[in-house]
Design a protein around this motif. Structure first.
Motif, PDB file in Angstrom:
ATOM      1  N   PHE A  29      -5.057   3.616 -11.650  1.00 54.19           N
ATOM      2  CA  PHE A  29      -4.701   2.263 -11.262  1.00 54.19           C
ATOM      3  C   PHE A  29      -3.970   2.229  -9.916  1.00 54.19           C
ATOM      4  N   ALA A  30      -3.054   3.161  -9.704  1.00 47.99           N
ATOM      5  CA  ALA A  30      -2.322   3.194  -8.437  1.00 47.99           C
ATOM      6  C   ALA A  30      -3.255   3.581  -7.288  1.00 47.99           C
ATOM      7  N   PHE A  81      -5.543  -2.578  -1.529  1.00 51.17           N
ATOM      8  CA  PHE A  81      -4.529  -3.152  -0.647  1.00 51.17           C
ATOM      9  C   PHE A  81      -4.585  -2.531   0.747  1.00 51.17           C
ATOM     10  N   SER A 112      -5.315   0.640  -6.429  1.00 52.01           N
ATOM     11  CA  SER A 112      -4.488  -0.323  -5.697  1.00 52.01           C
ATOM     12  C   SER A 112      -4.302   0.104  -4.252  1.00 52.01           C
ATOM     13  N   THR A 120       0.824  -1.209   0.000  1.00 54.20           N
ATOM     14  CA  THR A 120       0.000   0.000   0.000  1.00 54.20           C
ATOM     15  C   THR A 120       0.860   1.261   0.000  1.00 54.20           C
ATOM     16  N   CYS A 164       2.342   1.716  -3.430  1.00 55.82           N
ATOM     17  CA  CYS A 164       1.323   2.212  -4.356  1.00 55.82           C
ATOM     18  C   CYS A 164       1.014   3.687  -4.117  1.00 55.82           C
TER      19      CYS A 164
END
Length: 56
Positions: free
Chosen positions: A32-33, A40, A36, A11, A14
């Motif tokens: 996308f990040a 996460f 995530s 995490t 990201c």
């Protein structure tokens, strides 16, 4: 507990990627990040919570 810590490390990585992609103005990468980080982060917090406050 180890799984929760590993997910927390992912995490954090990201979250660093979110800021890096914002600097590069890559908005697909930010999406996308960011997704995530949310996924996460949720799993890491819930895994650590489950390990600390389990009834077993």
């Amino acid at each position: 507990m180890v799984l929760g810590i590993m997910l927390l490390v992912v995490t954090i990585i990201c979250a660093i990627a979110v800021f890096r992609e914002l600097k590069d103005r890559n908005f697909l990468g930010v999406c996308f990040a960011g997704l995530s980080v949310l996924v996460f982060g949720w799993f890491s917090v819930m895994t650590i919570y489950s390990e600390l406050f389990s009834n077993a």
